[in-house]
Design a protein around this motif. Structure first.
Motif, PDB file in Angstrom:
ATOM      1  N   ASP A 169      58.972  99.106  75.180  1.00  0.00           N
ATOM      2  CA  ASP A 169      58.275  98.366  74.561  1.00  0.00           C
ATOM      3  C   ASP A 169      58.853  97.606  73.073  1.00  0.00           C
ATOM      4  O   ASP A 169      58.937  96.200  73.106  1.00  0.00           O
ATOM      5  N   VAL A 170      60.227  98.757  72.391  1.00  0.00           N
ATOM      6  CA  VAL A 170      61.429  97.988  71.475  1.00  0.00           C
ATOM      7  C   VAL A 170      61.887  97.064  72.035  1.00  0.00           C
ATOM      8  O   VAL A 170      61.995  96.364  71.782  1.00  0.00           O
ATOM      9  N   GLU A 171      62.284  97.349  73.177  1.00  0.00           N
ATOM     10  CA  GLU A 171      63.420  96.848  73.981  1.00  0.00           C
ATOM     11  C   GLU A 171      62.471  95.471  74.446  1.00  0.00           C
ATOM     12  O   GLU A 171      63.323  94.530  74.526  1.00  0.00           O
ATOM     13  N   GLY A 221      64.911  87.179  71.439  1.00  0.00           N
ATOM     14  CA  GLY A 221      66.603  85.993  71.299  1.00  0.00           C
ATOM     15  C   GLY A 221      67.710  87.379  71.395  1.00  0.00           C
ATOM     16  O   GLY A 221      68.522  87.425  70.617  1.00  0.00           O
ATOM     17  N   LEU A 222      66.458  88.775  70.814  1.00  0.00           N
ATOM     18  CA  LEU A 222      68.558  89.644  70.037  1.00  0.00           C
ATOM     19  C   LEU A 222      68.647  90.270  72.053  1.00  0.00           C
ATOM     20  O   LEU A 222      68.010  90.617  72.489  1.00  0.00           O
ATOM     21  N   ASP A 223      70.010  90.706  71.437  1.00  0.00           N
ATOM     22  CA  ASP A 223      70.482  91.591  72.579  1.00  0.00           C
ATOM     23  C   ASP A 223      69.896  92.710  72.633  1.00  0.00           C
ATOM     24  O   ASP A 223      71.053  93.899  71.324  1.00  0.00           O
ATOM     25  N   PRO A 224      69.222  93.746  73.196  1.00  0.00           N
ATOM     26  CA  PRO A 224      68.998  95.421  72.909  1.00  0.00           C
ATOM     27  C   PRO A 224      69.641  96.347  73.588  1.00  0.00           C
ATOM     28  O   PRO A 224      69.913  97.414  73.052  1.00  0.00           O
ATOM     29  N   PHE A 283      74.184 101.632  64.627  1.00  0.00           N
ATOM     30  CA  PHE A 283      74.413 102.857  64.428  1.00  0.00           C
ATOM     31  C   PHE A 283      74.314 103.097  65.834  1.00  0.00           C
ATOM     32  O   PHE A 283      75.727 104.078  65.587  1.00  0.00           O
ATOM     33  N   HIS A 284      73.910 102.958  67.553  1.00  0.00           N
ATOM     34  CA  HIS A 284      74.210 103.809  68.303  1.00  0.00           C
ATOM     35  C   HIS A 284      75.337 103.085  68.693  1.00  0.00           C
ATOM     36  O   HIS A 284      75.177 102.220  68.380  1.00  0.00           O
ATOM     37  N   LEU A 307      70.252  99.267  71.028  1.00  0.00           N
ATOM     38  CA  LEU A 307      69.842  98.503  69.236  1.00  0.00           C
ATOM     39  C   LEU A 307      68.071  99.256  69.353  1.00  0.00           C
ATOM     40  O   LEU A 307      67.679  99.464  68.069  1.00  0.00           O
ATOM     41  N   ALA A 308      67.756  99.063  70.497  1.00  0.00           N
ATOM     42  CA  ALA A 308      66.466  99.858  70.955  1.00  0.00           C
ATOM     43  C   ALA A 308      66.560 101.339  70.099  1.00  0.00           C
ATOM     44  O   ALA A 308      65.465 101.342  69.818  1.00  0.00           O
TER      45      ALA A 308
END
Lengths: 96, 343
Positions: free
Chosen positions: B216-218, B225-228, B233-234, B243-244
């Motif tokens: 779901d987050v991805e 429009g963000l790149d997951p 942090f990761h 990012l997810a």
């Protein structure tokens, strides 16, 4: 919102049969077939406008009829089912 | 606010997905088992080794429907994504910030604060609701250790220090989480978090829920429009949606951990829903998975008031709202990224 679409298309002529198939096909694209010429469609207003426009373009207003029943957001309280062919709830849990 | 649509879960292993007009059709042994118009769906998640026609994939990408394939145990395997959408400036800003250690550390701190505070809320709620039956002192002690670590978040000067704090907090948190399991103690317990494979029932349940959340987050990140795959942090790793994973940190306690606890405490799931394999790993049975998917879908339809937007939304839209806030922050519309603090 939930819209119930029902239709009656005269199939006396070859053209009528063609219209029937087209109407059915268009309805399947937008909703769930609950009975032979009855569809439950969960749509937003834009999608509904599109569906209405395309269906009105297909039918022959002299011979066929088309009805839309607006069941709104709380449609679940307004629908009761008995007998075979139970449908699914498009807002419920979908696991196959 | 956007409307939360439904997710279709396909768990029958021999099914094949195809397109018919605007419909998604699930076919088993040449027979159409299920069909639904694509505009009613937000995502399709397949478990096991089923196929999907290329036309269906096209239908999904055209309609922004996420199509993911997971292994039967729920491990992510593949997803179908269409053209890269959204604003190139937004993505460039994201990459620039990800390349800057200081900037990305500041965002990582926000995620971490969100996570730690939300973990504390879970524990605090356990003490408040079940103070008479659980060992409150143990939970409070863990909580005090977590606070100690939380206060150190702001002083971190490098990502490794932050990782250390995360590790400590997670250790204290999971040791205290065991106290909050009130029923079925013989089957469900957690001393520490383990995965790949999960070694006990509770870890298997959590892993499964985290996979659902990651899906779901991805999708949420992609839809703004963000790149997951580029996280703060990761670190970058091929095939890892960093990012997810970052954004999941703050959402896990509220969306997954609490659901896992209530499923166990309300006996919605039992020890029979898990199988122990020869290598010690634990997997869930098909019935167990269906039970969890049902609970997850139901949970997503609950309504909450988002603490930052002060707007009533479905729980399932929380990842989307957070992704939107992240995009706004990167664009410079708001001064900081507001983590999701549940109440």
């Amino acid at each position: 919102m939930m819209v119930l679409v029902t239709y009656d298309v005269s199939t006396e002529s070859e053209g009528g049969k063609r219209r029937l198939r087209k109407v059915a096909k268009e309805c399947v694209n937008y909703g769930q077939r609950v009975q032979n010429s009855v569809f439950e469609c969960l749509l937003d207003p834009a999608q509904f406008a599109k569906l209405k426009h395309s269906l009105c373009g297909i039918i022959d207003e002299e011979k066929d009829s088309l009805r839309f029943y607006y069941l709104g957001k709380n449609w679940k309280n307004r629908v009761e089912h008995f007998g075979a062919k139970e449908g699914y709830d498009p807002e419920g849990i979908l696991i196959t | 606010m956007r409307k939360l649509l439904n997710t279709l879960y396909v768990t029958t292993p021999e099914s094949y997905l195809l397109k018919d007009g605007e419909n998604v059709v699930v076919r088993v042994d040449g027979e159409d088992r299920f069909r639904i118009p694509v505009h009613n769906l937000e995502g399709i998640v397949c478990f096991g080794y089923m196929g999907a026609s290329p036309q269906l994939m096209r239908l999904c990408t055209d309609n922004n429907v996420g199509l993911s394939f997971l292994s039967p145990s729920g491990r992510f395997q593949a997803r179908v994504s269409g053209k890269v959408k959204g604003n190139v400036h937004l993505r460039r800003t994201q990459y620039r910030i990800a390349d800057d250690i200081g900037d990305s550390l500041n965002i990582a701190k926000c995620f971490m604060k969100g996570k730690v505070v939300n973990c504390r809320t879970v524990l605090g709620r356990g003490v408040r609701d079940h103070g008479d039956v659980i060992d409150c002192d143990k939970v409070r002690y863990a909580d005090s250790l977590i606070i100690g670590n939380l206060l150190k978040v702001d002083d971190c000067i490098n990502p490794d220090a932050l990782r250390g704090i995360e590790g400590n907090c997670a250790k204290f948190y999971f040791s205290a989480l065991d106290e909050l399991i009130l029923k079925q103690k013989d089957d469900f317990f957690i001393s520490e978090r383990n995965r790949r494979p999960p070694l006990d029932n509770m870890n298997a349940l959590l892993s499964f829920l985290y996979t659902l959340l990651a899906h779901d987050v991805e999708s949420a990140l992609e839809s703004v429009g963000l790149d997951p795959y580029v996280g703060f942090f990761h670190t970058d790793r091929p095939g890892r949606a960093s990012l997810a994973l970052d954004m999941m940190e703050e959402l896990r306690p509220f969306l997954a951990d609490r659901l896992a606890l209530s499923m166990v405490n309300l006996r919605q799931i039992s020890g029979n829903d898990f199988l122990k394999k020869e290598n010690g790993g634990v997997i869930m049975t098909d019935d167990g998975k269906k039970e969890v998917l049902g609970a997850w879908q139901k949970r997503k339809q609950d309504k909450i008031v988002h603490p930052y937007l002060k707007e009533k939304i479905s729980v399932g839209l929380v990842p989307y709202v957070q992704a939107m806030l992240m995009a706004r922050f990167l664009r410079g519309d708001i001064d900081g990224y507001p983590p999701f603090f549940m109440n």
